[in-house]
Write a protein that holds these residues in place. Structure first.
Motif, short mmCIF file in Angstrom:
data_model
loop_
_atom_site.label_atom_id
_atom_site.label_comp_id
_atom_site.label_asym_id
_atom_site.label_seq_id
_atom_site.Cartn_x
_atom_site.Cartn_y
_atom_site.Cartn_z
N ALA A 61 29.00 12.50 -56.95
CA ALA A 61 28.26 13.74 -57.19
C ALA A 61 26.99 13.74 -56.36
O ALA A 61 26.33 12.71 -56.23
N VAL A 62 26.68 14.88 -55.78
CA VAL A 62 25.38 15.12 -55.14
C VAL A 62 24.54 15.84 -56.19
O VAL A 62 24.81 17.00 -56.51
N ILE A 63 23.54 15.16 -56.73
CA ILE A 63 22.83 15.67 -57.90
C ILE A 63 21.53 16.40 -57.55
O ILE A 63 20.85 16.90 -58.44
N GLY A 64 21.18 16.48 -56.29
CA GLY A 64 19.94 17.17 -55.90
C GLY A 64 19.51 16.71 -54.53
O GLY A 64 20.23 15.95 -53.87
N ALA A 65 18.32 17.15 -54.14
CA ALA A 65 17.44 18.04 -54.86
C ALA A 65 17.70 19.48 -54.43
O ALA A 65 18.18 19.75 -53.32
N MET A 66 17.37 20.42 -55.31
CA MET A 66 17.46 21.83 -54.97
C MET A 66 16.55 22.13 -53.78
O MET A 66 15.49 21.54 -53.63
N ARG A 67 16.99 23.04 -52.91
CA ARG A 67 16.26 23.44 -51.71
C ARG A 67 16.06 22.25 -50.75
O ARG A 67 15.04 22.13 -50.09
N ALA A 68 17.05 21.37 -50.73
CA ALA A 68 16.97 20.20 -49.84
C ALA A 68 18.25 20.00 -49.05
O ALA A 68 18.62 18.88 -48.71
N GLY A 69 18.96 21.09 -48.77
CA GLY A 69 20.11 21.00 -47.88
C GLY A 69 21.44 20.74 -48.54
O GLY A 69 22.40 20.41 -47.85
N THR A 70 21.54 20.92 -49.86
CA THR A 70 22.82 20.62 -50.52
C THR A 70 23.92 21.60 -50.11
O THR A 70 25.09 21.23 -50.07
N THR A 71 23.56 22.84 -49.78
CA THR A 71 24.58 23.80 -49.33
C THR A 71 25.12 23.38 -47.96
O THR A 71 26.33 23.42 -47.72
N GLN A 72 24.24 22.98 -47.06
CA GLN A 72 24.69 22.49 -45.75
C GLN A 72 25.58 21.27 -45.93
O GLN A 72 26.63 21.14 -45.29
N LEU A 73 25.18 20.37 -46.82
CA LEU A 73 25.97 19.17 -47.04
C LEU A 73 27.34 19.52 -47.61
O LEU A 73 28.36 18.93 -47.21
N TYR A 74 27.38 20.46 -48.52
CA TYR A 74 28.65 20.92 -49.09
C TYR A 74 29.60 21.40 -47.99
O TYR A 74 30.78 21.03 -47.97
N GLU A 75 29.07 22.21 -47.07
CA GLU A 75 29.91 22.74 -46.00
C GLU A 75 30.38 21.63 -45.06
O GLU A 75 31.51 21.66 -44.55
N LEU A 76 29.54 20.64 -44.83
CA LEU A 76 29.94 19.50 -43.99
C LEU A 76 31.02 18.67 -44.67
O LEU A 76 32.00 18.25 -44.03
N LEU A 77 30.87 18.43 -45.96
CA LEU A 77 31.85 17.62 -46.68
C LEU A 77 33.21 18.30 -46.75
O LEU A 77 34.25 17.63 -46.83
N ARG A 78 33.22 19.62 -46.74
CA ARG A 78 34.48 20.36 -46.77
C ARG A 78 35.35 20.06 -45.55
O ARG A 78 36.56 20.25 -45.58
N GLN A 79 34.73 19.58 -44.46
CA GLN A 79 35.47 19.30 -43.23
C GLN A 79 36.15 17.94 -43.26
O GLN A 79 36.98 17.66 -42.39
N ASP A 105 10.33 16.53 -48.35
CA ASP A 105 8.90 16.54 -48.65
C ASP A 105 8.68 17.32 -49.95
O ASP A 105 9.04 18.50 -50.05
N PRO A 106 8.12 16.68 -50.98
CA PRO A 106 8.04 17.32 -52.30
C PRO A 106 7.29 18.65 -52.30
O PRO A 106 7.65 19.57 -53.05
N VAL A 107 6.25 18.75 -51.49
CA VAL A 107 5.48 20.00 -51.44
C VAL A 107 6.28 21.08 -50.73
O VAL A 107 6.37 22.23 -51.20
N ASP A 108 6.88 20.75 -49.59
CA ASP A 108 7.70 21.72 -48.87
C ASP A 108 8.85 22.21 -49.75
O ASP A 108 9.19 23.40 -49.75
N ARG A 109 9.46 21.28 -50.47
CA ARG A 109 10.56 21.67 -51.36
C ARG A 109 10.07 22.62 -52.44
O ARG A 109 10.73 23.63 -52.77
N ALA A 110 8.90 22.32 -53.04
CA ALA A 110 8.34 23.17 -54.10
C ALA A 110 8.02 24.57 -53.57
O ALA A 110 8.29 25.57 -54.25
N VAL A 111 7.46 24.64 -52.36
CA VAL A 111 7.15 25.95 -51.78
C VAL A 111 8.43 26.73 -51.52
O VAL A 111 8.51 27.94 -51.80
N SER A 112 9.46 26.07 -51.00
CA SER A 112 10.74 26.73 -50.77
C SER A 112 11.35 27.20 -52.09
O SER A 112 11.91 28.30 -52.17
#
Length: 282
Positions: free
Chosen positions: A13-31, A105-112
């Motif tokens: 399982a990829v458990i996080g973090a939100m706004r840290a590229g999990t959608t991109q990773l999902y698309e890569l893993l699908r390949q 970066d925790p601050v960049d993630r929080a802002v996103s």
């Protein structure tokens, strides 16, 4: 039809973090032919308030290839303030599963996260009220990686692999190779770069009602049943008919206050992982 599993699932399982590229990773893993990810990216099945209602048969139907490794990509699992049981439920499902966490970066993630929350209607109107609101506290908690991962480290220990968001952006195949090594499978280089489906620009092109519908039981059922190409077509259709929303910039003073509140947890995270994250602002 009831599915019968021949072994504990999921395998990882990829458990996080939100706004840290999990959608991109999902698309890569699908390949990867040896990996099977669910029809809907975020099943959130091991968020206890959702798993009970949906049932195992619903969850198993999200995966189409029993011979591959099943991977659940749901960054809400690491939000332990709202999903405190996720670590225990994942461990009950498969105590041997591998876990992956992408650290940004925790601050960049929080802002996103804050900008995303604006677009879906989840923040107070005045950004100066953010840090005193429930939404602001939740956003900060999701950037406190050490705190969020404590229940997972307690149960899974060295089965957790930390991935670097900066590396995912610069050299995504390096991250996939690291995951394949942890999973004990052959690394097959990705052939195509996935299109962004969850960037802030992409989210801004869909109206608030779309985002709210997505989180309803009906929206979840549709995402679990409708083929992904049709869902993407619906997204594009809505986007063409909607003027992109604008976000209100976060005042620098609020960003500085975030950094001050996140620095201690960031230090503990570095100590626990042994990773420097020298590009971070805290």
């Amino acid at each position: 039809m009831t599915h019968r599993m021949t072994k504990p699932r999921p395998d990882f399982a990829v458990i996080g973090a939100m706004r840290a590229g999990t959608t991109q990773l999902y698309e890569l893993l699908r390949q990867h032919p040896g990996i099977c990810v669910p029809q809907m990216k975020e099943t959130d099945f091991f968020c206890s308030h959702k798993s009970v209602a949906r049932g195992l048969d619903w969850y198993w139907r999200q995966f189409s290839d029993e011979g591959a490794l099943w991977g659940d990509i749901s960054p809400n699992y690491a939000k332990t303030d709202v999903n405190p049981d996720a670590a225990a439920l994942l461990h009950d499902a498969n105590p041997d599963m591998k876990l992956f966490f992408i650290a940004r970066d925790p601050v960049d993630r929080a802002v996103s996260h804050y900008n995303m929350a604006q677009l879906v209607g989840d923040t107070p109107g005045d950004p100066h009220r953010l840090l005193s609101s429930w939404s602001g506290k939740h956003i900060l908690h999701a950037s406190q990686y050490y705190t969020c991962l404590l229940p997972f480290w307690e149960r899974f220990g060295e089965q957790i692999t930390i991935l670097d968001f900066d590396t995912l952006v610069r050299a995504p195949d390096t991250v996939i190779a690291k995951m394949c090594e942890a999973l004990g499978i052959e690394h097959i280089p990705t052939k195509t770069k996935p299109a962004s489906e969850n960037s802030l620009d992409d989210v801004a092109r869909r109206p608030v009602w779309w985002h709210k519908l997505r989180r309803t039981p009906l929206g979840t059922e549709l995402r679990g049943r409708v083929p992904r190409p049709l869902l993407n077509m619906a997204k594009r259709h809505v986007a063409r008919r909607y003027t992109a929303a604008k976000t209100q910039a976060l005042p620098e003073a609020i960003r500085d206050a975030m950094a001050e509140r996140l620095s201690g947890d960031a230090s503990r995270f570095r100590q626990e992982t042994g990773l420097s994250f020298d590009r971070w602002s805290v």
